[in-house]
Motif scaffolding. Sequence first.
Motif, PDB file in Angstrom:
ATOM      1  N   SER A 160       1.125  12.100  -8.884  1.00  0.00           N
ATOM      2  CA  SER A 160       1.459  11.470  -7.607  1.00  0.00           C
ATOM      3  C   SER A 160       0.189  10.960  -6.938  1.00  0.00           C
ATOM      4  O   SER A 160      -0.929  11.357  -7.312  1.00  0.00           O
ATOM      5  CB  SER A 160       2.155  12.467  -6.686  1.00  0.00           C
ATOM      6  N   LEU A 161       0.328  10.089  -5.948  1.00  0.00           N
ATOM      7  CA  LEU A 161      -0.850   9.583  -5.245  1.00  0.00           C
ATOM      8  C   LEU A 161      -1.580  10.706  -4.526  1.00  0.00           C
ATOM      9  O   LEU A 161      -2.809  10.694  -4.424  1.00  0.00           O
ATOM     10  CB  LEU A 161      -0.441   8.493  -4.248  1.00  0.00           C
ATOM     11  N   SER A 216      -5.915   5.495  -0.467  1.00  0.00           N
ATOM     12  CA  SER A 216      -5.286   4.179  -0.509  1.00  0.00           C
ATOM     13  C   SER A 216      -6.151   3.131   0.168  1.00  0.00           C
ATOM     14  O   SER A 216      -6.258   1.987  -0.306  1.00  0.00           O
ATOM     15  CB  SER A 216      -3.902   4.240   0.157  1.00  0.00           C
ATOM     16  N   SER A 251      -3.108  -2.249  -2.742  1.00  0.00           N
ATOM     17  CA  SER A 251      -2.834  -0.837  -2.520  1.00  0.00           C
ATOM     18  C   SER A 251      -2.496  -0.205  -3.863  1.00  0.00           C
ATOM     19  O   SER A 251      -2.097  -0.907  -4.805  1.00  0.00           O
ATOM     20  CB  SER A 251      -1.655  -0.668  -1.561  1.00  0.00           C
ATOM     21  N   ARG A 256       0.061   1.491  -4.748  1.00  0.00           N
ATOM     22  CA  ARG A 256       1.469   1.265  -5.085  1.00  0.00           C
ATOM     23  C   ARG A 256       1.686  -0.174  -5.577  1.00  0.00           C
ATOM     24  O   ARG A 256       2.399  -0.408  -6.562  1.00  0.00           O
ATOM     25  CB  ARG A 256       2.349   1.556  -3.873  1.00  0.00           C
ATOM     26  N   HIS A 257       1.042  -1.129  -4.900  1.00  0.00           N
ATOM     27  CA  HIS A 257       1.165  -2.520  -5.316  1.00  0.00           C
ATOM     28  C   HIS A 257       0.540  -2.719  -6.695  1.00  0.00           C
ATOM     29  O   HIS A 257       1.090  -3.432  -7.537  1.00  0.00           O
ATOM     30  CB  HIS A 257       0.492  -3.431  -4.283  1.00  0.00           C
ATOM     31  N   HIS A 292       0.289  -0.502  -9.073  1.00  0.00           N
ATOM     32  CA  HIS A 292       1.175   0.108 -10.059  1.00  0.00           C
ATOM     33  C   HIS A 292       2.382  -0.788 -10.321  1.00  0.00           C
ATOM     34  O   HIS A 292       2.838  -0.933 -11.471  1.00  0.00           O
ATOM     35  CB  HIS A 292       1.636   1.484  -9.572  1.00  0.00           C
ATOM     36  N   GLN A 293       2.894  -1.438  -9.279  1.00  0.00           N
ATOM     37  CA  GLN A 293       4.023  -2.351  -9.440  1.00  0.00           C
ATOM     38  C   GLN A 293       3.624  -3.566 -10.270  1.00  0.00           C
ATOM     39  O   GLN A 293       4.393  -4.035 -11.111  1.00  0.00           O
ATOM     40  CB  GLN A 293       4.534  -2.794  -8.068  1.00  0.00           C
TER      41      GLN A 293
END
Length: 306
Positions: free
Chosen positions: A264-265, A281, A291, A293-294, A296-297
């Motif tokens: 997890s982050l 982050s 970021s 999350r971005h 990883h997407q």
Amino acid sequence: MDALSDVLALLKIRSYLYGGFAAGGDWCLSFGPHLGSLKFYTVATGACWLAVEGVAEPLWVQAGDCLLLPSGRAFRAGTDLALPAVDVFSLVPGGATGGTTVYQGGGDILILGGFFTLAAEQATWLLDVLPPVVHIQAAADKAVLRWTLEQLRQEVTVPRPGGLVLSQQLAGLLLVQVLRLHMTAGGTGWLGALADARLQAALTALHARPGQRWTVQALAQQAGMSRTGFAVHFRQQVGQAPLTYLAHWRMQLAKERLTSSTASLTELSQALGYESESAFSTAFKRIIGYSPRHYHQRLAVTAPAA
């Protein structure tokens, strides 16, 4: 793990040996750009000229010399660079791997060559600190490489079962040896700093424990230097302040772990020495431009289909 091994492991370097090239008489070959890979060549016998795009003077390379071409620039090689250049791929249709291509009867020169691929996301960590051409030519340096080159020559010129795999392993060994020699000959950036015993001690400690709450004073103690002296010397040699280097290295590790782990982050933040997911982050976006999350997407979108 020492810093050089740490970086090379992260880059996931894989070697692909094209094979040998034997030529006779006068000749000149052209090689197009090779973005995204690190090419290498070694002259087993004979000698020739090498002209790399953007490099002012051609290089004279001879038996035992090794060359790394990390910049992806086009180049020409030959005994006479004034001759019309023949596209190398017209001689090796489809970029065939293995064996030796013979041009004009061979007999005067034998060149062994191939390339290394690097993990695309981290490739600049190595390529940015290397010059357009790394030319290993000193007698003492060639003595270090002699055994590896001779084994490589035998595998390419006398095909045997398992030869391609063994050649790739030998090429990987050759890369590490050449990087070591370049490092001790005054390489730039973090690679050159590894030739400095004091900075090497600090970099080894930093790479061994990237999640530690390092300070400049703590790293200076690893180097056996004063805080100010260490900070100035580190910036001069590496091109970055110590904690800037640490932050960028942590982000390289973060990109790798976002790609390959299910952490997890929050877990990733703690492992890399950040007090909170928010602090991690913020640092990630400042250095990488996205970021976590971005990022990883984006990986999920661009990943090749199974």
